[in-house]
Design an enzyme around this catalytic site. Structure first.
Site, PDB file in Angstrom:
ATOM      1  N   THR A   1      14.393  22.944  24.124  1.00  0.00           N
ATOM      2  CA  THR A   1      15.696  22.869  24.349  1.00  0.00           C
ATOM      3  C   THR A   1      16.073  21.173  23.731  1.00  0.00           C
ATOM      4  OG1 THR A   1      16.258  23.701  26.838  1.00  0.00           O
ATOM      5  CG2 THR A   1      17.872  21.967  26.281  1.00  0.00           C
TER       6      THR A   1
ATOM      7  N   ASN B   1      10.421  18.684  24.503  1.00  0.00           N
ATOM      8  CA  ASN B   1      10.654  18.663  25.877  1.00  0.00           C
ATOM      9  C   ASN B   1      10.355  17.277  26.218  1.00  0.00           C
ATOM     10  OD1 ASN B   1      13.058  20.196  25.201  1.00  0.00           O
ATOM     11  ND2 ASN B   1      12.755  21.687  27.033  1.00  0.00           N
TER      12      ASN B   1
ATOM     13  N   LYS C   1      23.249  19.777  30.999  1.00  0.00           N
ATOM     14  CA  LYS C   1      21.619  19.264  31.122  1.00  0.00           C
ATOM     15  C   LYS C   1      22.315  17.810  30.303  1.00  0.00           C
ATOM     16  CE  LYS C   1      19.091  23.694  30.137  1.00  0.00           C
ATOM     17  NZ  LYS C   1      17.882  24.595  29.587  1.00  0.00           N
ATOM     18  N   ASP C   2      21.523  16.858  30.633  1.00  0.00           N
ATOM     19  CA  ASP C   2      21.225  15.904  29.956  1.00  0.00           C
ATOM     20  C   ASP C   2      21.034  15.835  28.648  1.00  0.00           C
ATOM     21  OD1 ASP C   2      18.919  15.875  30.237  1.00  0.00           O
ATOM     22  OD2 ASP C   2      18.503  14.157  31.600  1.00  0.00           O
TER      23      ASP C   2
ATOM     24  N   ASP D   1      20.676  29.385  29.530  1.00  0.00           N
ATOM     25  CA  ASP D   1      19.920  29.410  29.207  1.00  0.00           C
ATOM     26  C   ASP D   1      18.716  29.553  30.877  1.00  0.00           C
ATOM     27  OD1 ASP D   1      17.356  28.009  28.043  1.00  0.00           O
ATOM     28  OD2 ASP D   1      17.255  26.704  29.650  1.00  0.00           O
TER      29      ASP D   1
ATOM     30  N   HIS E   1      15.773  32.636  31.944  1.00  0.00           N
ATOM     31  CA  HIS E   1      14.761  32.393  32.464  1.00  0.00           C
ATOM     32  C   HIS E   1      14.103  32.940  34.494  1.00  0.00           C
ATOM     33  CE1 HIS E   1      12.944  29.236  29.884  1.00  0.00           C
ATOM     34  NE2 HIS E   1      13.990  28.850  29.847  1.00  0.00           N
TER      35      HIS E   1
HETATM   36 ZN   LIG Z   1      17.354  25.586  25.710  1.00  0.00          ZN
END
Ligand SMILES: [Zn+2]
Length: 560
Positions: free
Chosen positions: A79, A100, A159-160, A305, A309
């Site tokens: 990501t 990541n 997400k940050d 995402d 997952h």
């Molecule tokens: Zn991602």
């Protein structure tokens, strides 16, 4: 006309849309608001799988310029690296976001891609401190603000790493969702949390009140959308992943965790809904696109995402998620289209993804899991024995596709030790039946840069890896597991993953749409690093000289 269009694509375009006599002159965009959307884990396969079902925002965006074969052309398809390519015009070997997480051999600690102890979280001083500091490249929003100081740039995500990497170093705000609070941000030195949170304070209050009233679901009522109900329900089935037997079924369960923090809501359409609502509200509040200057809104949507997952990519859950994403993107597009100036919308993804091994096996595919810990332990034992070492020299804190060689104190080894251990480990890794190819990162770092004009389809695995390595961050040995060998341990919240150099993880759709855009299917590959130079050219902004991407003409008279 674009000479690259195949006759088949032309025929399709002619059938689906009435091509006017003036089709030779294709409108070019002249935007005052640039909206760039990343759908996290939206693989080209997932786009193709659902394309015929789109009726909302994804249908609208698919009526512009469609690149069904976009590419994140690097190897480590995670990501943070993927988002870092979208608006910098650079591959991760220049953005510095190689993965990541990476291992810091000076401190002996794992480092998060955006980790920055000097910039605490606005809502929680003890939470993961982050900032754009580790992003070694500037974004389109940064280029724009340098020449147009009145331009506004906002980023929103679940997400940050989706908010910060796209909006850049000088954004007016980068906000992401944290359970139990709402949308937060980071606080750079010398600033206050209150000031930084001001743009989202009213939205957070409304969100908290809404969640109190409907504790599970905001207004995600868990009823299926009319058109998708039958289609999605038909995919329900029982599975066993690891030791866990479970039923893949709708509605997606959304319930508070033990701390009452509604964590499950991340792996549901809820997260995209509130991200899009906040983005639309920021547009309204700040009048983005209403003035003479160009403004930027980046939106990274994380639900796809998390759902991928947790439930895989081809079950009823993903079917429901994509239907709702389509629906809510439609509402969002209508809302941002209220801007007085033209709105250019670009949609892409940070990486693709594959379905979980057990469902694929049921369809006759030979997919296996590689379990990281024992795999690495076996390597350590063998290298210790072969070289007569008294310590485990291999660490893989960020994932077993990046192996770090360390000394007995888990720090940087001497040059001699490194060379000796890397050579022995590399030979050993290459002999493992699970491994397709493995590389010495130092050799990749000193290799010539991959020429920009090589098609992403034609890149060797070594060239994909070359675009992922960054000095001081990348592991010493990089591993490409064989296709369909998944380094993911199944759990209740994790059944499948991404991150490989293979096309199921690299290929993503890239869509450009504005009101008046002419439908065009461009089937040849486009690299995600081409997005930023293209937007820059349309809005009269000059990208830095060292960007990797190239501008692509969006219409007649749009000279790159
Ligand atoms: Zn991602």
């Amino acid at each position: 006309m674009n000479k690259l269009l195949t006759s088949g694509a032309l025929a399709c375009a002619a059938l689906a849309f009435s091509v006017s006599a003036s089709a030779q002159t294709v409108a070019k965009p002249d935007p005052k608001l640039v909206v760039v959307i990343s759908v996290d884990q939206f693989s080209a396969n997932l786009f193709a799988q659902h394309r015929g079902e789109f009726t909302g925002g994804l249908a609208t965006l698919s009526s512009g310029i469609v690149y069904p074969n976009g590419y994140q052309s690097h190897a480590m398809t995670e990501t943070c690296p993927g988002h870092s390519t979208l608006l910098t015009g650079k591959h991760p070997n220049k953005t510095g976001i190689s993965a990541n997480d990476w291992y810091d051999r000076e401190t002996g600690k794992q480092v998060y891609c955006l980790g920055d102890d000097d910039s605490p979280l606005a809502n929680d001083p003890k939470g993961r401190a982050v900032s754009p500091k580790n992003l070694m490249a500037t974004t389109y929003g940064d280029w724009l603000k340098a020449v147009s100081p009145t331009s506004r740039v906002f980023g929103v995500s679940g997400k940050d790493r989706g908010a910060i990497t796209m909006s850049g170093h000088h954004a007016d705000g980068a906000f992401w969702y944290v359970p139990g609070f709402g949308f937060t941000t980071f606080v750079p030195p010398g600033e206050t949390a209150e000031t930084r949170l001001k743009p989202v304070a009213a939205f957070n209050a409304r969100l908290a009140a809404g969640l109190k009233k409907h504790p599970f679901v905001w207004d995600y009522d868990r009823k299926l959308l009319g058109g998708s109900e039958k289609r999605c329900k038909a995919l329900e089935a029982d599975y066993k992943t690891g030791d866990r037997a479970w039923r893949s079924a709708l509605p997606i369960p959304v319930a508070p965790d033990e701390a009452g923090k509604l964590r499950d809501l991340g792996a549901s359409p809820f997260l995209d809904q509130v991200s899009l609502e906040l983005a639309a509200q920021l547009r309204d509040t700040y009048g983005l696109g209403d003035g003479p200057q160009v403004d930027v809104l980046t939106v990274s949507l994380s639900s796809t995402d998390y759902v991928g997952h947790r439930y895989g990519t081809r079950g009823p859950e993903m079917c429901d998620q994509i239907a709702r994403l389509d629906d809510r993107l439609g509402t969002f597009l209508k809302s941002v289209s209220k801007a007085k100036g033209e709105v250019l919308v670009v949609l892409a993804a940070d990486h693709g993804g594959a379905d979980f091994a057990e469902r694929l096996n049921g369809e006759g595919y030979d997919v296996e899991r590689v379990i990281g810990k024992p795999w690495l332990a076996k390597l350590n034992a063998q290298v210790r024995a072969d070289l007569g070492l008294s310590w485990d020299p291999l660490i893989a804190d960020g994932g077993i596709d990046q192996i770090y060689v360390v000394n007995a104190e888990r720090r940087t080894p001497t040059i001699t030790d490194r060379a000796r251990i890397v050579a022995a480990t590399l030979a050993l890794v290459k002999r493992q039946p699970e491994v397709a190819e493995a590389f010495d990162a130092n050799a990749l770092l000193t290799a010539e840069a991959v020429p920009d004009d090589v098609s992403p389809e034609e890149l060797s695995v070594a060239e994909r890896m070359r675009r992922s390595v960054y000095p001081g961050r990348t592991g010493d040995i990089l591993v490409a597991f064989k296709p369909n060998l998944v380094p993911a341990t199944p759990s209740a919240t994790y059944v499948s993953t991404h991150g490989s150099p293979w096309d199921y993880d690299r290929r993503v759709p890239i869509l450009f749409w504005w009101k008046g855009s002419t439908p065009r299917e461009r089937v040849l590959p486009l690299d995600t690093v081409d997005i930023a130079p293209t937007i820059a050219a349309v809005t009269g902004v000059k990208p830095p000289a060292d960007v990797d991407g190239r501008c692509r003409p969006l219409g007649s008279g749009h000279d790159c």
